[in-house]
Design a protein around this motif. Structure first.
Motif, short mmCIF file in Angstrom:
data_model
loop_
_atom_site.label_atom_id
_atom_site.label_comp_id
_atom_site.label_asym_id
_atom_site.label_seq_id
_atom_site.Cartn_x
_atom_site.Cartn_y
_atom_site.Cartn_z
N LEU A 278 26.91 43.83 35.65
CA LEU A 278 28.18 43.14 35.41
C LEU A 278 29.34 44.14 35.39
N ALA A 279 29.11 45.31 34.79
CA ALA A 279 30.16 46.33 34.73
C ALA A 279 30.52 46.81 36.13
N VAL A 280 29.53 47.02 36.97
CA VAL A 280 29.79 47.46 38.35
C VAL A 280 30.56 46.39 39.12
N LEU A 281 30.13 45.14 38.99
CA LEU A 281 30.84 44.05 39.67
C LEU A 281 32.27 43.92 39.16
N GLY A 282 32.44 44.12 37.85
CA GLY A 282 33.78 44.07 37.29
C GLY A 282 34.68 45.15 37.86
N LEU A 283 34.13 46.37 37.99
CA LEU A 283 34.91 47.47 38.57
C LEU A 283 35.26 47.20 40.02
N ILE A 284 34.33 46.63 40.77
CA ILE A 284 34.61 46.30 42.17
C ILE A 284 35.76 45.31 42.25
N ASN A 285 35.68 44.24 41.45
CA ASN A 285 36.77 43.27 41.42
C ASN A 285 38.10 43.92 41.06
N LEU A 286 38.06 44.71 40.00
CA LEU A 286 39.28 45.33 39.47
C LEU A 286 39.94 46.24 40.51
N ALA A 290 43.08 45.33 43.19
CA ALA A 290 44.31 46.10 42.98
C ALA A 290 44.74 46.83 44.23
N ILE A 291 43.79 47.44 44.93
CA ILE A 291 44.13 48.19 46.14
C ILE A 291 44.68 47.26 47.22
N LEU A 292 44.03 46.12 47.42
CA LEU A 292 44.51 45.19 48.45
C LEU A 292 45.80 44.49 48.05
N ALA A 293 46.00 44.29 46.76
CA ALA A 293 47.27 43.70 46.31
C ALA A 293 48.44 44.62 46.70
N PHE A 294 48.23 45.91 46.61
CA PHE A 294 49.27 46.88 46.97
C PHE A 294 49.59 46.83 48.46
N SER A 306 45.75 40.08 42.95
CA SER A 306 45.92 40.43 41.55
C SER A 306 44.98 39.60 40.68
N SER A 307 44.81 38.33 41.01
CA SER A 307 43.89 37.48 40.24
C SER A 307 42.46 38.00 40.33
N ILE A 308 42.05 38.44 41.53
CA ILE A 308 40.72 39.03 41.69
C ILE A 308 40.58 40.24 40.78
N SER A 309 41.60 41.08 40.77
CA SER A 309 41.57 42.29 39.95
C SER A 309 41.48 41.96 38.47
N HIS A 310 42.27 41.00 38.02
CA HIS A 310 42.28 40.67 36.60
C HIS A 310 41.02 39.94 36.16
N ILE A 418 46.34 51.43 36.23
CA ILE A 418 47.40 52.22 36.88
C ILE A 418 47.80 51.57 38.21
N LEU A 419 46.80 51.13 38.97
CA LEU A 419 47.09 50.47 40.24
C LEU A 419 47.84 49.16 40.03
N ALA A 420 47.52 48.46 38.92
CA ALA A 420 48.22 47.21 38.62
C ALA A 420 49.71 47.47 38.43
N ALA A 421 50.04 48.56 37.76
CA ALA A 421 51.45 48.91 37.58
C ALA A 421 52.12 49.18 38.93
N VAL A 422 51.38 49.82 39.84
CA VAL A 422 51.94 50.18 41.14
C VAL A 422 52.25 48.94 41.97
N TYR A 423 51.27 48.05 42.15
CA TYR A 423 51.52 46.90 43.03
C TYR A 423 52.46 45.88 42.38
#
Length: 487
Positions: A278-286, A290-294, A306-310, A418-423
């Motif tokens: 679950l932690a790995v899947l959460g990191l992938i989502n996060l 975030a990267i694609l939102a940017f 952003s919804s995927i990331s959150h 950090i990426l969330a702040a950027v995008y």
């Protein structure tokens, strides 16, 4: 009928009343929908204040529905606890705000608001049901109504978005139904409390793992978890903003609720065993979100990724397998529900004036639309997790809980913040500051738009400053869940 049945009947009564109106009575359709959704919101608050956080399921209703052979059959059973009550209030609030945001819907309003109220009925039922069978029925109501709301009132690719929604979520519903049937066959019940006790004393087996996997796949599609996310991107972009407010604000949270209620709540030891996954899947989502939102050039696409990331933060909180992490997951669900509803209300107001959501078309709106820009700034700061707003407290709890269980994954997860702040700041600056790229005649929002938005802003600030608004109700239910791990 008990209090919960009366609450469920409110949107249904609204549907009946609207049927007596003329198809051309557009204003009356809108006003009635807002009235009935507001009544449901007030009713949910009425349940919130006498709620006893130290007790379990409350306001219970249990009526024999139908049976076959010598079995006990199925019951119409409702109830709320500290986990479902905050999400119920969120549902009625966002539904009320979304009904007011539906001022931009001009065609076939009688059908639109009838389906809208049926959608609210289904969403409330998901959080009020206290057995799996009833949960599944309400779950399907949301599926059918959303399909039509997207497919009829969406944008240029609305049919494609609607069918992607139907296919993906239909597959999820099939997995959910198989899991429910399997659980009923093994344990002879679909009641939440009965199943929790029965599973707790049941030895681990491949069959139980298979049933849990079916349930998790169903809710992974709903949340969504990568790689089951493609349908959600289309819905965010092509559905009307008022419906995306509900989709992003509530329906995605049904996936989180399902994992918490049925995964963590009924199979706590099994979920602890797969916490690393679950932690790995959460990191992938996060990080992926975030990267694609940017990289997006369109505002609704930014918010979709952003919804995927959150939702990745929700998974990280669940993966913590402790009470702090679970609290963060629920806080994140509620915070993102408020923030996404606010954002898509703003998107609807912007599109209504400019007929565009491309970032390259904007700039300088802080001068011509100061109220809009000010609310957009608050929403953006909440999304990136500024202290004092709801986004910060939810992310803090999720990562704090994860640090206790998986410190390395939690450290990596901070990169997503950090990426969330950027995008988020990139999108905010593109819309509100700089030189205006196109000559829009963009008037600022009137009170019918900014007043409901201001309610959301107050809640986002209120939860950020005083988290006890939610945690006081929530802690009893989460303590019960966490006791399964301690045991």
């Amino acid at each position: 009928m008990g209090l919960l049945s009366y609450l469920l009947s409110i949107p249904l009564l609204g549907v009946v009343v609207i049927q007596f109106l003329s198809k051309t009575a557009v204003r009356s359709h809108r006003v009635l929908a807002s009235i009935f959704t507001f009544i449901a919101f007030v009713f949910s608050l009425y349940l919130y204040f006498p709620f006893q956080a130290s007790q379990g399921l409350q306001f219970k209703e249990n009526i024999s529905w139908f049976h076959f052979g010598s079995t006990d059959g199925f019951f119409y059973s409702l109830g709320i606890d500290g986990l479902s009550l905050p999400l119920l209030v969120l549902t009625t609030l966002v539904s009320f705000i979304a009904s007011m945001a539906s001022i931009y819907v001009k065609e076939r309003t009688k059908t639109y608001f009838s389906l809208f109220l049926l959608l609210e009925f289904g969403m409330m039922g998901v959080f009020l049901a206290s057995n799996l069978f009833l949960f599944f029925l309400f779950f399907e109501v949301t599926l059918v109504t959303m399909f039509f709301l997207i497919g009829i009132w969406g944008y240029s690719q609305k049919e494609k978005a609607a069918y992607h929604f139907l296919i993906y979520n239909g597959i999820g519903s099939a997995f959910l139904l198989i899991g429910i049937v399997g659980i009923y066959v093994i344990y002879g019940s679909v009641d939440y409390e009965v199943l929790k006790q029965a599973i707790a004393v049941s030895p681990s087996s491949g069959v139980i793992w298979t049933l849990l996997t079916f349930l998790l796949i169903a809710f992974a599609i709903k949340l969504p978890i990568f790689p089951f996310h493609r349908w959600m991107l289309l819905v965010h972009v092509e559905a009307p903003p008022s419906i995306v407010m509900i989709h992003a604000g509530i329906l995605l949270k049904m996936g989180a609720y399902g994992i918490l209620r049925f995964g963590v709540g009924m199979f706590p030891n099994y979920m602890e065993y797969i916490s690393t996954v679950l932690a790995v899947l959460g990191l992938i989502n996060l990080l992926y979100g975030a990267i694609l939102a940017f990289a997006q050039q369109e505002l609704k696409s930014v918010l979709a990724y952003s919804s995927i990331s959150h939702m990745g933060i929700v998974l990280l909180g669940i993966a913590a397998v402790n009470q702090v992490g679970l609290q963060g997951a629920v806080f994140q669900s509620i915070s993102h529900g408020l923030l996404s509803a606010l954002f898509f209300f703003l998107v609807g107001a912007l599109y209504q004036r400019t007929k565009s959501t491309q970032l390259e078309d904007f700039g300088g709106l802080a001068k011509s639309m100061p109220i809009f820009s000010g609310i957009l700034m608050v929403a953006s700061l909440g999304l990136l997790g500024l202290p004092g707003l709801s986004g910060f407290i939810s992310e803090f709890f999720s990562l704090l809980g994860l640090f206790e269980k998986h410190p390395i994954y939690a450290a990596v997860g901070t990169l997503g913040l950090i990426l969330a702040a950027v995008y988020t700041l990139r999108a905010l600056m593109s819309v509100t500051f700089g030189g205006q790229q196109k000559a829009f005649k963009a008037r600022d929002m009137d009170w019918k738009e900014w007043l409901p938005m201001f309610v959301l802003v107050l809640l986002i600030i209120g939860i950020g400053i005083y988290p006890e608004l939610i945690s006081n109700t929530l802690n009893g239910a989460l303590n019960t869940i966490a006791s399964g791990w301690r045991g």
